[in-house]
Scaffold this active site. Structure first.
Site, PDB file in Angstrom:
ATOM      1  N   HIS A 153      46.113  46.180  24.991  1.00 59.14           N
ATOM      2  CA  HIS A 153      45.463  47.047  25.982  1.00 59.14           C
ATOM      3  C   HIS A 153      46.191  48.349  26.324  1.00 59.14           C
ATOM      4  O   HIS A 153      45.742  49.076  27.218  1.00 59.14           O
ATOM      5  CB  HIS A 153      45.119  46.262  27.253  1.00 59.14           C
ATOM      6  CG  HIS A 153      46.313  45.769  28.039  1.00 59.14           C
ATOM      7  ND1 HIS A 153      46.729  44.471  27.995  1.00 59.14           N
ATOM      8  CD2 HIS A 153      47.149  46.395  28.884  1.00 59.14           C
ATOM      9  CE1 HIS A 153      47.771  44.320  28.792  1.00 59.14           C
ATOM     10  NE2 HIS A 153      48.049  45.478  29.351  1.00 59.14           N
ATOM     11  N   ASP A 167      53.903  44.044  28.305  1.00 59.73           N
ATOM     12  CA  ASP A 167      52.993  44.835  27.482  1.00 59.73           C
ATOM     13  C   ASP A 167      53.513  44.855  26.051  1.00 59.73           C
ATOM     14  O   ASP A 167      54.660  45.232  25.809  1.00 59.73           O
ATOM     15  CB  ASP A 167      52.878  46.251  28.053  1.00 59.73           C
ATOM     16  CG  ASP A 167      52.071  46.249  29.344  1.00 59.73           C
ATOM     17  OD1 ASP A 167      50.928  45.765  29.314  1.00 59.73           O
ATOM     18  OD2 ASP A 167      52.593  46.698  30.384  1.00 59.73           O
ATOM     19  N   HIS A 181      54.227  39.903  32.835  1.00 58.65           N
ATOM     20  CA  HIS A 181      53.222  40.627  32.049  1.00 58.65           C
ATOM     21  C   HIS A 181      53.979  41.583  31.128  1.00 58.65           C
ATOM     22  O   HIS A 181      54.333  42.678  31.530  1.00 58.65           O
ATOM     23  CB  HIS A 181      52.283  41.374  32.989  1.00 58.65           C
ATOM     24  CG  HIS A 181      51.285  42.217  32.271  1.00 58.65           C
ATOM     25  ND1 HIS A 181      50.150  41.690  31.723  1.00 58.65           N
ATOM     26  CD2 HIS A 181      51.272  43.533  31.981  1.00 58.65           C
ATOM     27  CE1 HIS A 181      49.461  42.658  31.142  1.00 58.65           C
ATOM     28  NE2 HIS A 181      50.118  43.792  31.285  1.00 58.65           N
ATOM     29  N   ASP A 209      45.432  42.831  33.115  1.00 56.53           N
ATOM     30  CA  ASP A 209      45.684  44.276  33.123  1.00 56.53           C
ATOM     31  C   ASP A 209      44.749  45.088  32.241  1.00 56.53           C
ATOM     32  O   ASP A 209      44.858  46.307  32.201  1.00 56.53           O
ATOM     33  CB  ASP A 209      47.145  44.510  32.689  1.00 56.53           C
ATOM     34  CG  ASP A 209      47.621  45.928  32.950  1.00 56.53           C
ATOM     35  OD1 ASP A 209      47.127  46.539  33.908  1.00 56.53           O
ATOM     36  OD2 ASP A 209      48.470  46.423  32.195  1.00 56.53           O
TER      37      ASP A 209
HETATM   38 ZN   LIG Z   1      49.573  45.753  30.754  1.00 51.04          ZN
END
Ligand SMILES: [Zn+2]
Length: 1014
Positions: free
Chosen positions: A583, A269, A267, A379
């Site tokens: 996000h 970001d 994941h 997330d």
């Molecule tokens: Zn995240």
């Protein structure tokens, strides 16, 4: 028998730490290191390789925060290792690097990427992933470059204290890392495999009930290893140790063991506690690790979302991208999710959320011929009730997240279920019960997945995403070793490596009638993200509406005037907006660097979109026809006499009067009257048509309230309910003056000072309007404070409607249940509406998302409804300067019963008429015959065929039928999905007659029409 399992377990642990782990490398030899520090921002390999590298030694410090240091590493693989290998020693030559890694999490600190002298990327060096396999044999030379990023640990133990390191300007210049080793090592494969056996079995035994025979058998076998191996000759006795574990490792899983499909994942970001540019490098590092592992293990499958991250590779690391393409075509590097980024889903507008999927899926289909069928948002901070329909309309079928496990109050009842959106669309959904997207496949995690899985008895299958995430890193060979050992192991869930789609297809067929969850998936956490970093939010809102205008007028100009349609520039503009909806960006939870860059991007985007709009309007304008100023109305509702999606003369609204009274003023336009008192508060908002008063007696509106905002944790993310226990009404006023009172507009300016901040509000009323407009200009210098704008409304309502994507959602105004109580702060788009039969009030905004809407006891009996907008916060972590400075926030309060009054008001406030001097009137290209069938987007088709695409939705939440008429020569009208693909069985398009489409819509239905022009 005497029992001593605790002591035995401790003895095993010490044996592993002190004996086994230090023996992983049979030998290591330091390599020669030279270094070159990049003076400024990162440079590509080709620029770095020719620089003047200086001698560098282990133990030296390197790397200012956010800096880059290139290490040139040379040496020879010891020739003596040839003898060992000839003797049958099972070893592997590796580069072993410790950049001075911190003990904390991977991805939040130093990382490196290793290159050959010819610039080919081999693999990354990360915390907990220190090696690069080498092809050089004994006696052969080593020549490598390491691009080392000295990223600071912004999170630093998650104490949420303000830190200067999130801004390059304040991060400092002193080195923050100390190089520990750059060696060539000979990995002892037998010891490594033994270490993996021990890790898996200790992890398992710690989760088993001591009452089970299996617990004792594993513990005994582990103790036998310690007894049976020679602590001074680990390498020589490793095979013996492994043999002692063979029996317990061979015991198959229980017949009823939970089944886990493990999906390799990272994941990453797209920006967070690092800037966007670092994410591009993080992707290159993580994907290089993944590609290397794929070379080693043919069963390894890796799922990666976010078309943006692939697009970055294509642009900046074309070799990595080509290697990804090969593995993608093999079905091993799996594009998942189909969105441009893993966006927030609370705040992006309807069209933007549709474009996340349109842009993402189009990219994957174009580059790989693969259409992802899942939406993958592990997330993001809560999930809009509009999402099931958007997922379905994009041709996708499945949804995954685990974030709801972060809820502070209520436990979601399901892990596998059917999620129903506001329109009734349903999507098969899975919440991995492992409650993480960064699993390492530990015994504790797998036991948790089995223990928590709420569908047991009906379904026994869950997904586990494994690999270091957030800041990247991805899966490691250790995790794959665990997966291999856990395929069928007594006491553990079984583990199988597969793709998300394989999981979903099996889970769906395994569980054909899952339970249903209806409505939004509200995250009972991170409620401050609707408000933090207000300038980023305003940038998003303005950009979405400028894009709407740019596409509408460009499409109109293309059809009406034969102007070229700026496909490329619009696509790029959309990609910027979609990226910034990531996000941690739109929610305001990134470092200062990210938000400064976002604000600059939005400013540049506004310039670009204004230029596109000016071009289109210029093309539509016939100078010979020039007359009075005309208004270009991009709203789907008429504004000041200008029809929807058209340009025409502005009709004057009629006169407004302003009368002084008791130090305040009363503004009247014959439709409503607004009384502003000497404190600048609205004490009356009266319908002059019906005589109905909207303000409860003694409860004035336009009340600014300042609250202490000191969350328990996660400052930029969280608004905690304890904020409600503080609070000051900002009623002290510096001035209240009438600043405009001639003609069709009257305005009162109110100035207040508090703390170190000032607020100037202009309250105005226009002729014929049923809304009072409030422009709040705030010079904001508070820290850890929340500013709300309150409107008590004399409405008895047990629920409130809040606009979301393509519709609205009702939420209770009470807190009967723990679920209601936990929703003490909620997200709305352009408006909220509260009403009784026959009466209603809209509170609209132009860039605010956070709201709270509650019922209060009225001293005169009954209840009134309190609507509050959350205008500003000022969290101090991770950006200690968040929200400081000047903000302009528009609000309006409108009397109107119908929900379409609210929709109209939301568009009016966000799409003001664009007045153009001396332009010609423009007939609308597309007309909807029914007010509740709202046109959301008019554009040309993505395939550049010149077809017109019209997206619309039912906005009232009721069935609607009507006509959509295209004012152009029309060859054919079809209904399509969001990807503009014709639907064989059109759900809404009842009939077509030339340029007229007959539609029948269910409540909140989204419809996309594709019009081939004659
Ligand atoms: Zn995240």
């Amino acid at each position: 028998m005497h029992h001593n399992s605790t002591l035995v377990r401790a003895r095993i642990e010490r044996f592993i730490e002190e004996r086994v782990r230090p023996a992983l490398y049979r030998d290591t030899v330091a390599l020669e290191v030279r270094a070159w520090e990049v003076p400024d921002e990162p440079v590509p390999f080709t620029d770095a390789v020719g620089q003047d590298f200086e001698a560098f030694s282990t133990g030296q410090t390197w790397g200012k925060p956010w800096g880059t240091t290139w290490f040139h590493v040379t040496g020879t693989v010891p020739a003596a290792w040839a003898d060992l290998i000839d003797d049958g020693f099972d070893g592997r030559v590796e580069l072993v690097v410790d950049l001075g890694f911190l003990s904390g999490q991977p991805g939040f600190q130093a990382e490196g990427l290793v290159f050959n002298p010819d610039g080919r990327i081999l693999k990354a060096i990360e915390p907990f992933n220190h090696y690069v396999p080498l092809t050089a044999g004994p006696g052969e030379t080593i020549d490598l470059f390491i691009e080392a990023a000295s990223n600071p640990d912004v999170g630093s133990d998650w104490n949420y204290r303000p830190t200067p390191v999130g801004d390059q300007a304040t991060a400092g210049t002193e080195p923050i890392y100390r190089l520990r080793r750059i060696d060539v090592g000979l990995l002892d494969r037998a010891v490594w495999e033994l270490d993996r056996d021990l890790w898996t079995l200790t992890g398992l035994v710690d989760e088993l009930s001591p009452a089970l025979p299996r617990h004792a058998e594993i513990l005994r076998a582990l103790e036998n290893v310690v007894d049976g191996m020679d602590p001074d000759h680990i390498s020589a006795t490793a095979a013996q140790g492994r043999a002692l574990l063979a029996t317990v490792l061979a015991q198959p899983a229980y017949a009823s063991a939970h089944r886990v499909i493990a999906v390799g994942h990272a994941h990453i970001d797209s920006a967070w506690l690092w800037p966007l540019r670092e994410t591009i490098r993080k992707c290159a590092r993580t994907f290089s690790n993944v590609l290397d592992l794929m070379d080693q293990d043919p069963d390894f499958v890796f799922a990666c979302s976010s078309a943006q991250q692939y697009a970055w590779m294509k642009e900046h690391y074309p070799d990595v991208f080509e290697r990804i393409r090969v593995r993608a075509l093999e079905g091993r590097f799996v594009p998942v999710g189909g969105m441009w980024v893993e966006s927030d889903t609370n705040m992006p507008g309807g069209e933007a959320l549709a474009r996340q999927l349109l842009a993402g899926k189009t990219f994957f289909m174009r580059e790989f011929g693969i259409e992802p069928l899942e939406v993958w948002l592990p997330d993001s901070f809560g999930y809009t009730g509009a999402l099931p329909q958007i997922v379905t309309a994009a041709g996708s079928r499945y949804f995954l997240t685990q974030k709801t496990s972060w809820n502070e109050t209520n436990l979601m009842p399901h892990h596998t279920f059917s999620w129903e959106g506001i329109d009734g669309s349903r999507v098969f959904t899975h919440f991995p019960p492992v409650d993480t997207y960064n699993s390492v496949l530990s015994g504790a995690e797998l036991a948790r997945a089995e223990r928590q899985y709420s569908e047991k008895g009906s379904s026994n299958l869950s997904l586990v995403p494994f690999g270091y995430g957030n800041g990247g890193g991805g899966p490691t060979r250790e995790m794959l070793a665990a997966a291999g050992r856990l395929q069928s192991l007594e006491g553990s869930p079984t583990v199988e490596l597969a793709s998300p789609l394989a999981f979903f297809e099996e889970a769906e067929s395994d569980y054909p009638n899952p339970p249903v969850w209806s409505g939004e998936l509200y995250l009972e956490f991170h409620r401050g993200t609707y408000t933090s970093q207000a300038k980023t939010k305003a940038g998003n809102r303005r950009s979405e509406h400028l894009l709407r205008e740019a596409e509408l007028w460009a499409a109109t100009a293309a059809v009406r005037a034969g102007a070229g349609y700026p496909h490329e520039r619009l696509a790029e503009a959309w990609q910027t907006v979609l990226l910034l909806q990531f996000h941690d960006i739109l929610p305001g939870s990134s470092i200062a660097w990210v938000h400064q860059q976002a604000e600059a991007s939005y400013a540049a985007l506004a310039g670009e979109l204004e230029a596109l709009i000016a071009d289109a309007i210029g093309a539509l304008n016939d100078p010979s026809d020039a007359g009075e100023p005309v208004g270009f109305n991009a709203s789907p509702f008429a504004v000041s006499g200008v029809p929807p999606l058209a340009a025409g003369p502005v009709v004057s609204g009629g006169s407004v009067t302003a009368d002084a009274t008791d130090g305040g003023f009363v503004l009247r336009n014959g439709v409503i009257s607004v009384t502003i008192d000497a404190r600048g508060l609205i004490t009356s908002l009266l319908s002059e048509v019906t005589g109905r008063e909207a303000v409860p007696a003694g409860q004035p509106g336009n009340l600014l309230q300042l609250f202490r905002d000191t969350p328990t944790q996660w400052d930029a993310w969280d608004l905690d309910d304890h904020y409600q226990r503080s609070g000051t009404d900002l009623v002290d006023v510096e001035s209240v003056e009438l600043v405009e009172s001639a003609g069709d507009r009257a305005a009162v300016r109110v100035v207040r000072r508090f703390g170190t901040s000032t607020i100037e509000q202009v309250l105005s009323l226009q002729g014929n309007a049923s809304a009072v407009d409030i422009v709040s200009t705030v010079d904001w210098h508070e820290r850890q404070k929340l500013l709300k704008l309150a409107f008590p409304l004399d409405v008895h309502a047990d629920r409130a409607a809040s606009e979301i994507q393509f519709g609205h959602i009702h939420r209770p105004t009470h807190s009967n249940t723990s679920w209601d109580a936990a929703r003490f702060e909620t997200c709305a788009h352009r408006w909220v509406h509260v009403g009784e039969p026959g009466f209603g009030v809209t509170v609209a905004n132009d860039s605010t998302y956070g709201h709270d809407i509650t019922r209060k006891a009225d001293p005169n009996g009954g209840t009134f409804t309190l609507v509050r907008q959350s205008l500003l916060r000022a969290p101090v972590f991770p950006d200690p300067t968040a929200d400081q400075g000047r903000h302009v926030l528009r609000t309006s309060v409108k009397i109107g019963e119908d929900i379409l009054d609210a929709a109209d008001e939301g568009y009016r406030l966000n799409l003001p008429l664009r007045i153009v001097e001396g332009a010609a009137a423009v007939e609308p290209l597309v007309v909807s015959s029914t007010p509740s069938i709202v046109i959301e987007s008019v554009k040309l088709a993505e395939d550049r065929s010149g077809d017109l695409v019209v997206r619309l939705y039912e906005a009232r939440g009721a069935r609607a039928s009507g006509r959509v008429i295209v004012d152009a020569g029309v060859d054919r009208i079809v209904e399509t999905d969001l990807l503009e693909r014709e639907l064989a069985d059109p759900p809404a398009l009842a009939a077509v007659d030339g340029a007229t489409a007959e539609l029948r819509l269910r409540p909140f239905q989204i419809v996309t029409l594709r019009v081939a022009l004659a």
